[in-house]
Design a protein around this motif. Structure first.
Motif, PDB file in Angstrom:
ATOM      1  N   GLU A 147       0.828  -1.208   0.000  1.00 36.86           N
ATOM      2  CA  GLU A 147       0.000   0.000   0.000  1.00 36.86           C
ATOM      3  C   GLU A 147       0.860   1.255   0.000  1.00 36.86           C
ATOM      4  OE1 GLU A 147      -3.384   1.942   2.929  1.00 36.86           O
ATOM      5  OE2 GLU A 147      -3.056  -0.231   2.927  1.00 36.86           O
ATOM      6  N   THR A 150       2.726   2.073  -3.406  1.00 33.88           N
ATOM      7  CA  THR A 150       1.931   2.300  -4.624  1.00 33.88           C
ATOM      8  C   THR A 150       1.157   3.603  -4.439  1.00 33.88           C
ATOM      9  OG1 THR A 150       0.206   0.861  -3.694  1.00 33.88           O
ATOM     10  CG2 THR A 150       1.688  -0.116  -5.318  1.00 33.88           C
ATOM     11  N   VAL A 151       0.092   3.541  -3.661  1.00 31.31           N
ATOM     12  CA  VAL A 151      -0.684   4.764  -3.435  1.00 31.31           C
ATOM     13  C   VAL A 151       0.138   5.800  -2.666  1.00 31.31           C
ATOM     14  CG1 VAL A 151      -2.922   3.622  -3.565  1.00 31.31           C
ATOM     15  CG2 VAL A 151      -1.750   3.747  -1.366  1.00 31.31           C
ATOM     16  N   ALA A 154       1.641   7.592  -5.397  1.00 24.72           N
ATOM     17  CA  ALA A 154       0.596   8.296  -6.151  1.00 24.72           C
ATOM     18  C   ALA A 154       0.140   9.566  -5.440  1.00 24.72           C
ATOM     19  CB  ALA A 154      -0.599   7.368  -6.379  1.00 24.72           C
ATOM     20  N   ASP A 155       0.171   9.567  -4.123  1.00 27.33           N
ATOM     21  CA  ASP A 155      -0.237  10.744  -3.361  1.00 27.33           C
ATOM     22  C   ASP A 155       0.626  11.962  -3.672  1.00 27.33           C
ATOM     23  OD1 ASP A 155      -2.276   9.354  -2.150  1.00 27.33           O
ATOM     24  OD2 ASP A 155      -1.153   8.927  -0.306  1.00 27.33           O
ATOM     25  N   PHE A 227      -4.907  -1.308  -2.067  1.00 29.52           N
ATOM     26  CA  PHE A 227      -4.487  -0.785  -3.364  1.00 29.52           C
ATOM     27  C   PHE A 227      -4.961  -1.775  -4.423  1.00 29.52           C
ATOM     28  CE2 PHE A 227      -1.181  -3.574  -1.881  1.00 29.52           C
ATOM     29  CZ  PHE A 227      -0.646  -4.201  -2.992  1.00 29.52           C
ATOM     30  N   SER A 228      -4.895  -1.376  -5.691  1.00 32.91           N
ATOM     31  CA  SER A 228      -5.442  -2.206  -6.765  1.00 32.91           C
ATOM     32  C   SER A 228      -4.321  -2.739  -7.660  1.00 32.91           C
ATOM     33  CB  SER A 228      -6.416  -1.385  -7.606  1.00 32.91           C
ATOM     34  OG  SER A 228      -5.706  -0.372  -8.312  1.00 32.91           O
ATOM     35  N   ASP A 231      -2.972   0.145  -9.505  1.00 28.68           N
ATOM     36  CA  ASP A 231      -2.017   0.891  -8.691  1.00 28.68           C
ATOM     37  C   ASP A 231      -0.643   0.215  -8.727  1.00 28.68           C
ATOM     38  OD1 ASP A 231      -3.886   2.786  -7.844  1.00 28.68           O
ATOM     39  OD2 ASP A 231      -4.510   1.535  -6.146  1.00 28.68           O
ATOM     40  N   TYR A 232      -0.644  -1.102  -8.598  1.00 31.11           N
ATOM     41  CA  TYR A 232       0.609  -1.865  -8.602  1.00 31.11           C
ATOM     42  C   TYR A 232       1.356  -1.697  -9.917  1.00 31.11           C
ATOM     43  CZ  TYR A 232       3.396  -6.070  -9.528  1.00 31.11           C
ATOM     44  OH  TYR A 232       4.378  -6.940  -9.923  1.00 31.11           O
ATOM     45  N   TRP A 235       1.908   2.484 -10.571  1.00 25.45           N
ATOM     46  CA  TRP A 235       2.657   3.190  -9.546  1.00 25.45           C
ATOM     47  C   TRP A 235       3.734   2.345  -8.886  1.00 25.45           C
ATOM     48  CZ3 TRP A 235       2.928   8.211  -9.105  1.00 25.45           C
ATOM     49  CH2 TRP A 235       1.918   8.975  -9.685  1.00 25.45           C
ATOM     50  N   ASN A 236       4.086   1.224  -9.555  1.00 25.25           N
ATOM     51  CA  ASN A 236       5.264   0.506  -9.070  1.00 25.25           C
ATOM     52  C   ASN A 236       5.924  -0.324 -10.159  1.00 25.25           C
ATOM     53  OD1 ASN A 236       6.926  -1.666  -7.652  1.00 25.25           O
ATOM     54  ND2 ASN A 236       6.590  -0.129  -6.085  1.00 25.25           N
TER      55      ASN A 236
END
Length: 292
Positions: A147, A150-151, A154-155, A227-228, A231-232, A235-236
């Motif tokens: 989490e 990733t997010v 993104a934040d 997270f989704s 997202d993975y 954002w990773n």
């Protein structure tokens, strides 16, 4: 430990890259699968040790056991082939093409992901008694890692993406240094010691390794991380793969190749006196034979 000189181990790097291009599909996939699985187990081990001891440095000190094992067993990580295979192409080894390089990268990625995913499922089952109870403390930590990485990036928007990319670059700078360091010695102990140092550094510093993340993030999703899959990937994993490519190739493969395989001509000091040519030898007088 028996030390191998840089000009010699750089040749070994190029040879290794060439061999990987021509390796059979079956062997490439098997070796990549096992590499991903072993590294995933090492990551699970390091997180377990960190949670149980409360000391992140202990987990980082022990994580390189997985990397050392997979290297000594001759298995392949995507981070390693990112560094080695392009050297065979740049060196114009016969039959090595861009298509062959991309084929190798694709097969290794597939095998690494499959191996890491299998271990992720196994460990998620262990942490939850086959999903019959909530995850234990270790499972919760793995979910929070996924989490946060990733997010958590993104934040911060573009700044988060740049941070993620640079962490991936630095990661494979160190990981590929570990791959190369193992070629500096001909003894098992020498190889392990040389590999251990840069791998310890990358893990403790929290740099982003695409194959380790192939375990942590699918496992985190199974263990309740907020997270989704999107997202993975966004954002990773995708930025991490690209950063790993840049870090290993630019800071390890190309630098070593440029200075040890394609060494520039040695310079002379500007005030050095020109070297005088050796004087010509005086002609020898013909020998006179005397008869007695």
């Amino acid at each position: 430990m028996s030390y191998v000189m840089p000009e010699d181990f750089v040749t070994k790097m190029i040879d290794a890259g060439e061999a990987k291009v021509f390796m059979a599909t079956r062997d490439t996939l098997i070796r990549a699968f096992m590499a991903g699985a072993i590294l995933a187990l090492a990551a699970a081990f390091a997180v377990t040790v960190t949670v149980q001891t409360g000391q992140a440095i202990v987990g980082a000190l022990l994580f390189p056991v997985g990397f050392s094992l997979l290297y000594l067993l001759g298995f392949d990580l995507l981070t390693g082939v990112f560094t080695l295979v392009p050297l065979a192409l740049i060196d114009k080894r016969k039959g090595v093409t861009v298509r062959g390089m991309l084929r190798n990268w694709g097969l290794v990625f597939t095998g690494n992901f499959a191996g890491a995913l299998v271990v992720a499922v196994m460990m998620a089952v262990i942490f939850t008694y086959a999903f019959s109870v909530p995850p234990n403390e270790i499972g919760e930590r793995i979910g929070s890692i996924g989490e946060g990485r990733t997010v958590g990036y993104a934040d911060h928007g573009a700044a988060g993406m740049l941070t993620l990319f640079l962490r991936a670059v630095l990661c494979n700078w160190m990981v590929s240094t570990g791959v190369v360091a193992a070629m500096m010695s001909t003894s098992v102990s020498g190889k392990v010691i040389a590999m251990w140092m840069p791998i310890l550094l990358f893990f403790y510093m929290g740099f982003e390794h695409s194959i380790v993340n192939m375990y942590l993030f699918p496992s985190g999703l199974m263990l309740g991380g907020d997270f989704s899959i999107g997202d993975y990937l966004v954002w990773n994993e995708i930025p991490t793969v690209l950063g790993n490519l840049v870090g290993g190739l630019a800071f390890v493969g190309l630098t070593l190749y440029a200075t040890h395989a394609r060494t520039a001509a040695t310079r002379r000091p500007a005030d050095a006196a020109p070297v005088a040519p050796a004087p010509a030898a005086a002609p020898r007088e013909p020998e006179t034979l005397s008869m007695s």
